[in-house]
Write an enzyme that holds these catalytic residues in place. Structure first.
Site, PDB file in Angstrom:
ATOM      1  N   PHE A  80      -2.854   5.899  -7.480  1.00 16.46           N
ATOM      2  CA  PHE A  80      -4.316   5.718  -7.523  1.00 16.46           C
ATOM      3  C   PHE A  80      -5.028   6.891  -6.835  1.00 16.46           C
ATOM      4  O   PHE A  80      -5.758   7.657  -7.474  1.00 16.46           O
ATOM      5  CB  PHE A  80      -4.634   4.363  -6.873  1.00 16.46           C
ATOM      6  CG  PHE A  80      -6.044   4.191  -6.404  1.00 16.46           C
ATOM      7  CD1 PHE A  80      -7.116   4.400  -7.261  1.00 16.46           C
ATOM      8  CD2 PHE A  80      -6.303   3.791  -5.090  1.00 16.46           C
ATOM      9  CE1 PHE A  80      -8.422   4.234  -6.813  1.00 16.46           C
ATOM     10  CE2 PHE A  80      -7.602   3.612  -4.642  1.00 16.46           C
ATOM     11  CZ  PHE A  80      -8.662   3.845  -5.500  1.00 16.46           C
ATOM     12  N   GLY A 137       3.298   4.531  -8.994  1.00 19.41           N
ATOM     13  CA  GLY A 137       2.415   5.412  -9.772  1.00 19.41           C
ATOM     14  C   GLY A 137       2.641   5.213 -11.256  1.00 19.41           C
ATOM     15  O   GLY A 137       3.576   4.518 -11.664  1.00 19.41           O
ATOM     16  N   SER A 167       3.560   6.954  -1.182  1.00 20.57           N
ATOM     17  CA  SER A 167       3.706   5.774  -0.325  1.00 20.57           C
ATOM     18  C   SER A 167       3.502   4.519  -1.156  1.00 20.57           C
ATOM     19  O   SER A 167       2.863   4.565  -2.202  1.00 20.57           O
ATOM     20  CB  SER A 167       2.630   5.820   0.764  1.00 20.57           C
ATOM     21  OG  SER A 167       2.809   4.779   1.672  1.00 20.57           O
ATOM     22  N   ASN A 207      11.054  15.530   4.553  1.00 20.43           N
ATOM     23  CA  ASN A 207      11.299  16.488   3.462  1.00 20.43           C
ATOM     24  C   ASN A 207      10.030  17.250   3.095  1.00 20.43           C
ATOM     25  O   ASN A 207      10.068  18.463   2.852  1.00 20.43           O
ATOM     26  CB  ASN A 207      11.836  15.755   2.225  1.00 20.43           C
ATOM     27  CG  ASN A 207      13.248  15.244   2.453  1.00 20.43           C
ATOM     28  OD1 ASN A 207      14.001  15.818   3.231  1.00 20.43           O
ATOM     29  ND2 ASN A 207      13.611  14.165   1.776  1.00 20.43           N
ATOM     30  N   TYR A 263       5.501  -0.721   6.877  1.00 14.55           N
ATOM     31  CA  TYR A 263       4.462   0.245   6.492  1.00 14.55           C
ATOM     32  C   TYR A 263       3.867   0.898   7.737  1.00 14.55           C
ATOM     33  O   TYR A 263       3.836   2.121   7.859  1.00 14.55           O
ATOM     34  CB  TYR A 263       3.378  -0.481   5.698  1.00 14.55           C
ATOM     35  CG  TYR A 263       2.291   0.418   5.157  1.00 14.55           C
ATOM     36  CD1 TYR A 263       2.585   1.386   4.193  1.00 14.55           C
ATOM     37  CD2 TYR A 263       0.969   0.298   5.582  1.00 14.55           C
ATOM     38  CE1 TYR A 263       1.586   2.208   3.679  1.00 14.55           C
ATOM     39  CE2 TYR A 263      -0.024   1.108   5.071  1.00 14.55           C
ATOM     40  CZ  TYR A 263       0.283   2.060   4.111  1.00 14.55           C
ATOM     41  OH  TYR A 263      -0.707   2.870   3.607  1.00 14.55           O
ATOM     42  N   ARG A 274      -4.033  -5.801  -4.000  1.00 14.42           N
ATOM     43  CA  ARG A 274      -5.059  -5.641  -2.971  1.00 14.42           C
ATOM     44  C   ARG A 274      -6.322  -6.379  -3.388  1.00 14.42           C
ATOM     45  O   ARG A 274      -6.507  -6.740  -4.553  1.00 14.42           O
ATOM     46  CB  ARG A 274      -5.313  -4.147  -2.717  1.00 14.42           C
ATOM     47  CG  ARG A 274      -4.264  -3.591  -1.781  1.00 14.42           C
ATOM     48  CD  ARG A 274      -4.399  -2.120  -1.563  1.00 14.42           C
ATOM     49  NE  ARG A 274      -3.900  -1.358  -2.697  1.00 14.42           N
ATOM     50  CZ  ARG A 274      -3.745  -0.039  -2.690  1.00 14.42           C
ATOM     51  NH1 ARG A 274      -4.050   0.656  -1.616  1.00 14.42           N
ATOM     52  NH2 ARG A 274      -3.277   0.587  -3.751  1.00 14.42           N
TER      53      ARG A 274
HETATM   54  N1  UDP Z   1      -7.060 -10.806   0.440  1.00 16.51           N
HETATM   55  C1  UDP Z   1      -7.554 -11.961  -0.088  1.00 16.51           C
HETATM   56  N2  UDP Z   1      -7.238 -12.280  -1.370  1.00 16.51           N
HETATM   57  C2  UDP Z   1      -6.468 -11.481  -2.166  1.00 16.51           C
HETATM   58  C3  UDP Z   1      -5.975 -10.280  -1.626  1.00 16.51           C
HETATM   59  C4  UDP Z   1      -6.274  -9.978  -0.308  1.00 16.51           C
HETATM   60  O1  UDP Z   1      -8.277 -12.729   0.588  1.00 16.51           O
HETATM   61  O2  UDP Z   1      -6.247 -11.844  -3.344  1.00 16.51           O
HETATM   62  C5  UDP Z   1      -7.423 -10.438   1.822  1.00 16.51           C
HETATM   63  C6  UDP Z   1      -6.237 -10.055   2.712  1.00 16.51           C
HETATM   64  O3  UDP Z   1      -5.705 -11.196   3.354  1.00 16.51           O
HETATM   65  C7  UDP Z   1      -6.894  -9.088   3.689  1.00 16.51           C
HETATM   66  C8  UDP Z   1      -8.010  -8.439   2.868  1.00 16.51           C
HETATM   67  O4  UDP Z   1      -8.221  -9.279   1.747  1.00 16.51           O
HETATM   68  O5  UDP Z   1      -7.465  -9.792   4.754  1.00 16.51           O
HETATM   69  C9  UDP Z   1      -7.661  -7.042   2.391  1.00 16.51           C
HETATM   70  O6  UDP Z   1      -6.406  -7.116   1.820  1.00 16.51           O
HETATM   71  P1  UDP Z   1      -5.735  -5.918   1.028  1.00 16.51           P
HETATM   72  O7  UDP Z   1      -4.452  -6.412   0.467  1.00 16.51           O
HETATM   73  O8  UDP Z   1      -6.703  -5.343   0.056  1.00 16.51           O
HETATM   74  O9  UDP Z   1      -5.446  -4.771   2.080  1.00 16.51           O
HETATM   75  P2  UDP Z   1      -5.271  -4.678   3.676  1.00 16.51           P
HETATM   76  O10 UDP Z   1      -6.597  -4.250   4.152  1.00 16.51           O
HETATM   77  O11 UDP Z   1      -4.888  -6.013   4.236  1.00 16.51           O
HETATM   78  O12 UDP Z   1      -4.215  -3.679   3.837  1.00 16.51           O
END
Ligand code: UDP
Length: 310
Positions: free
Chosen positions: A14, A39, A78, A102, A148, A189
């Site tokens: 992305f 990717g 990543s 690397n 991570y 996400r």
């Molecule tokens: N989240 C949510 N519903 C979803 C996906 C994520 O409520 O379907 C919440 C998740 O618990 C977090 C926030 O949204 O608190 C952001 O999550 P994301 O996976 O985008 O990335 P993070 O910031 O946690 O790395």
């Protein structure tokens, strides 16, 4: 003047593919390395015929052998979605550690500037708010996100060691939540999840009570900041992200409004170690790079939604 060459690991992802696009438009030659674990070749389709673009399918956890001159190495490879790093914890640790080693080795050999794509996750579930670069973080090394967070913390330490010992011109960007076109529908996400669910009339899955916060940066703002950092003289970490903070419930309302969706909301268990709040302090980026994000969440979401519709 001869074009400069930028090698970008994870260039088919992305953020990586948006950077490839921006660099080609900015008159650079681009070498993209990717193993397509997350990717996609589709993201590269517009540049595959460009004579200034080259794709090398490889895993950067193995020795990287690229002939010729390279001026910049951007280490972007990543697994960046919590869903992906839960599914592939060992690959996540390897790309952050072996992959970074690397990529640094390549930068050293080519006398190239090196940019590490780090993350707000180095701050963990932060006890300081908003997060400044001087904050050391609050991370559970053995929790499910540890693979991570700790690989990126290791990557930062390795980058600083190469800077101090080998005098490489290194940069570290700590990227906060970023969204935009080319995120995968099943990325996991929150922004792609909600848009995908809203457009399909499925219930929006809110984890916990939705009172946790995030600050969402539109991809074009982020790539602009990264290029400024790449060309800057700064070697210490710089936060890049949008400083406007929203609860997840506020995001739900906005996505439902902008998609005119009648989807319901379902509440699911909050994942382990999910940070309760997150907002970058971008004072350093403003001062050092003259950068700040300009795309409001509503506008960025509209652009992302129309891309998801296509
Ligand atoms: N989240 C949510 N519903 C979803 C996906 C994520 O409520 O379907 C919440 C998740 O618990 C977090 C926030 O949204 O608190 C952001 O999550 P994301 O996976 O985008 O990335 P993070 O910031 O946690 O790395």
């Amino acid at each position: 003047m001869a074009k400069q060459t930028v090698l970008i690991t994870g260039g088919a992802g992305f953020i990586g593919s948006h950077l490839c696009q921006k660099l080609l438009a900015g008159n650079y030659k681009v070498i993209c390395l990717d193993n397509f674990i997350t990717g996609s070749r589709n993201n590269l389709e517009p540049f595959l015929k460009n004579k200034n673009f080259r794709l090398e399918v490889c895993n950067v956890c193995n020795y990287i052998d690229i002939p010729g001159k390279i001026d910049y190495v951007l280490h972007c490879a990543s697994l960046a979605s919590p869903k992906d790093y839960l599914d592939f914890p060992i690959q996540t640790l390897k790309v952050g550690s072996l992959g970074t080693h690397n990529a640094l080795g390549l930068a050293k050999k080519k006398k190239a500037v090196f940019v590490l794509f780090s993350t707000s996750e180095v701050y963990g579930d932060p006890l300081e708010h908003p997060q400044k670069e001087s904050y050391w973080g609050h991370v559970n090394s053995i929790g499910v996100r540890g693979c991570y967070d700790e690989s990126k913390r290791f990557a930062e330490a390795m980058t600083m060691a190469y800077h101090r010992v080998h005098k490489i011109d290194t940069k570290i960007v700590r990227i906060f939540n970023t969204y935009g076109p080319r995120m995968r529908h099943n990325d996991g996400r929150v922004v792609p999840n909600f848009i995908d669910q809203a457009l399909k009339g499925k219930a929006l899955t809110v984890y916990g009570e939705g009172q946790q916060t995030r600050s969402f940066c539109y991809i074009d703002d982020l790539t602009d900041g990264i290029l400024r950092l790449m060309l800057s003289g700064e070697n210490l970490p710089v936060n890049l992200g949008n400083h406007r903070e929203f609860t997840i419930m506020q995001l739900v309302k906005l996505v439902l409004k902008l998609t005119s969706s009648k989807s319901k909301v379902v509440f699911r268990k909050l994942p382990q170690d999910d940070p309760r709040q997150r907002q970058p302090d971008i004072t350093r980026a403003k001062k050092l790079l003259g950068w700040e994000p300009i795309v409001p969440l509503e506008d960025g979401l509209k652009r992302t939604i129309s891309w998801f519709k296509r």
